[in-house]
Design a protein around this motif. Structure first.
Motif, PDB file in Angstrom:
ATOM      1  N   ASN A  97       0.818  -1.224   0.000  1.00 24.80           N
ATOM      2  CA  ASN A  97       0.000   0.000   0.000  1.00 24.80           C
ATOM      3  C   ASN A  97       0.845   1.264   0.000  1.00 24.80           C
ATOM      4  OD1 ASN A  97      -2.860  -0.966   2.118  1.00 24.80           O
ATOM      5  ND2 ASN A  97      -2.547  -1.217  -0.067  1.00 24.80           N
ATOM      6  N   LEU A  98       2.162   1.106   0.226  1.00 25.54           N
ATOM      7  CA  LEU A  98       3.076   2.248   0.295  1.00 25.54           C
ATOM      8  C   LEU A  98       4.019   2.237  -0.899  1.00 25.54           C
ATOM      9  CD1 LEU A  98       4.059   2.015   4.084  1.00 25.54           C
ATOM     10  CD2 LEU A  98       2.185   3.333   3.069  1.00 25.54           C
ATOM     11  N   PRO A 106      -6.189   8.938  -6.037  1.00 30.82           N
ATOM     12  CA  PRO A 106      -6.432   7.819  -6.949  1.00 30.82           C
ATOM     13  C   PRO A 106      -7.129   8.292  -8.225  1.00 30.82           C
ATOM     14  CG  PRO A 106      -8.029   7.804  -5.174  1.00 30.82           C
ATOM     15  CD  PRO A 106      -7.050   8.890  -4.854  1.00 30.82           C
ATOM     16  N   LYS A 107      -7.171   7.415  -9.203  1.00 32.33           N
ATOM     17  CA  LYS A 107      -7.834   7.741 -10.470  1.00 32.33           C
ATOM     18  C   LYS A 107      -8.852   6.663 -10.814  1.00 32.33           C
ATOM     19  CE  LYS A 107      -3.571   9.919 -12.154  1.00 32.33           C
ATOM     20  NZ  LYS A 107      -2.432   9.782 -13.082  1.00 32.33           N
ATOM     21  N   GLY A 108      -9.589   6.915 -11.873  1.00 30.44           N
ATOM     22  CA  GLY A 108     -10.465   5.896 -12.435  1.00 30.44           C
ATOM     23  C   GLY A 108     -11.581   5.431 -11.527  1.00 30.44           C
ATOM     24  N   TRP A 198       0.015   9.970   3.891  1.00 34.29           N
ATOM     25  CA  TRP A 198      -0.734  10.170   2.643  1.00 34.29           C
ATOM     26  C   TRP A 198       0.194  10.497   1.474  1.00 34.29           C
ATOM     27  CZ3 TRP A 198      -5.529   8.513   2.274  1.00 34.29           C
ATOM     28  CH2 TRP A 198      -6.304   8.415   3.441  1.00 34.29           C
ATOM     29  N   ASN A 199       1.403  10.945   1.769  1.00 33.43           N
ATOM     30  CA  ASN A 199       2.369  11.271   0.714  1.00 33.43           C
ATOM     31  C   ASN A 199       3.008  10.036   0.085  1.00 33.43           C
ATOM     32  OD1 ASN A 199       2.408  14.265   0.872  1.00 33.43           O
ATOM     33  ND2 ASN A 199       3.117  13.877   2.953  1.00 33.43           N
ATOM     34  N   VAL A 200       2.809   8.880   0.703  1.00 35.05           N
ATOM     35  CA  VAL A 200       3.416   7.651   0.165  1.00 35.05           C
ATOM     36  C   VAL A 200       2.397   6.536  -0.073  1.00 35.05           C
ATOM     37  CG1 VAL A 200       5.770   8.061   0.994  1.00 35.05           C
ATOM     38  CG2 VAL A 200       4.110   6.989   2.531  1.00 35.05           C
ATOM     39  N   ILE A 201       1.107   6.879  -0.109  1.00 37.83           N
ATOM     40  CA  ILE A 201       0.087   5.867  -0.404  1.00 37.83           C
ATOM     41  C   ILE A 201       0.177   5.473  -1.876  1.00 37.83           C
ATOM     42  CG2 ILE A 201      -2.384   5.358  -0.526  1.00 37.83           C
ATOM     43  CD1 ILE A 201      -1.319   5.495   2.337  1.00 37.83           C
ATOM     44  N   ASN A 202       0.241   4.179  -2.117  1.00 35.65           N
ATOM     45  CA  ASN A 202       0.353   3.630  -3.465  1.00 35.65           C
ATOM     46  C   ASN A 202      -1.054   3.398  -4.040  1.00 35.65           C
ATOM     47  OD1 ASN A 202       0.885   2.191  -5.785  1.00 35.65           O
ATOM     48  ND2 ASN A 202       2.157   0.638  -4.813  1.00 35.65           N
ATOM     49  N   TRP A 203      -1.596   4.427  -4.683  1.00 34.52           N
ATOM     50  CA  TRP A 203      -2.975   4.337  -5.180  1.00 34.52           C
ATOM     51  C   TRP A 203      -3.134   3.318  -6.293  1.00 34.52           C
ATOM     52  CZ3 TRP A 203      -6.397   5.552  -1.969  1.00 34.52           C
ATOM     53  CH2 TRP A 203      -6.217   6.616  -1.082  1.00 34.52           C
ATOM     54  N   GLU A 204      -2.059   3.042  -7.021  1.00 39.20           N
ATOM     55  CA  GLU A 204      -2.128   1.998  -8.062  1.00 39.20           C
ATOM     56  C   GLU A 204      -2.403   0.643  -7.429  1.00 39.20           C
ATOM     57  OE1 GLU A 204       1.111   1.787 -10.785  1.00 39.20           O
ATOM     58  OE2 GLU A 204       0.966   3.902 -11.369  1.00 39.20           O
TER      59      GLU A 204
END
Length: 215
Positions: A97-98, A106-108, A198-204
């Motif tokens: 998650n990081l 996030p997108k989409g 929140w600066n390192v959340i892996n939204w992918e």
């Protein structure tokens, strides 16, 4: 003769079922300045490793108790299985998650779902942050997917209780609020750690988990 042939393959299978500490997909220092290298090294190589080792020990004892039909011992091992198994499950999700390339929004489909279920990304972020700040003692803040209702939900879990096994929600994003996750850098100011993470959340990664659980 046929049963003898099975012994070796089954023995190999049992040994392979032992849990192992997953490698991090980035260096210990990769998340700086938001989470420093010392925290990441201790968190991964000591804390997570301990959950893995203790889970393997508990499962071995449980297997022996099962073979003996010793129900009392099986029951007595449940807390250790839950705590260490949860610790292993939670951290395995947490590391993915990081990302050093994380942050932003996030997108989409995930973003659309967040807007639908929380009103806006800002509102979601505020709610999950507040929930995580408010965890008493040690625990986790989560974004999960409610498969029955087809919507996103946030939830807090105490200690190492795993989200899905505790609430039925499928875990998408976990925020570790045990002191070992932040104390060396943020001392007792948990809100500062939550602001930074929140600066390192892996939204992918979170988006991939969302797409997978909708299938």
């Amino acid at each position: 003769r046929s049963s003898a042939k099975l012994v070796a393959p089954l023995g190999c299978l049992v040994s392979r079922l032992k849990h192992t500490l997953p490698d991090l997909p980035y260096d210990y220092a990769a998340l700086e300045p938001h989470i420093n290298a010392e925290i990441m090294q201790l968190h991964h190589s000591k804390h997570h490793a301990a959950y893995v080792n203790n889970l393997n020990v508990a499962e071995e004892k449980y297997k022996e108790a099962l073979a003996k039909g010793d129900v009392t011992t099986q029951v007595s091992l449940q807390p250790a299985l839950k705590f260490n198994g949860g610790g292993h499950i939670n951290h395995t999700i947490f590391w993915t998650n990081l990302s050093p390339n994380g942050g932003g929004e996030p997108k989409g489909e995930l973003m659309e779902a967040i807007k639908r279920d929380f009103g806006s990304f800002a509102n979601f972020k505020e709610k999950l942050t507040a929930l995580s700040v408010g965890v008493q003692g040690s625990g986790w803040g989560w974004l999960g997917y409610n498969k029955e209702q087809g919507r996103l939900q946030i939830a807090a879990c105490a200690n190492q209780d795993p989200l899905q096994g505790t609430t039925g929600l499928i875990p998408l994003l976990g925020i570790d609020v045990w002191e070992h996750a932040y104390y060396l850098q943020y001392k007792n100011v948990r809100p500062d750690y939550l602001k930074a993470i929140w600066n390192v959340i892996n939204w992918e990664n979170v988006s991939s988990r969302y797409a997978a659980c909708k299938k």
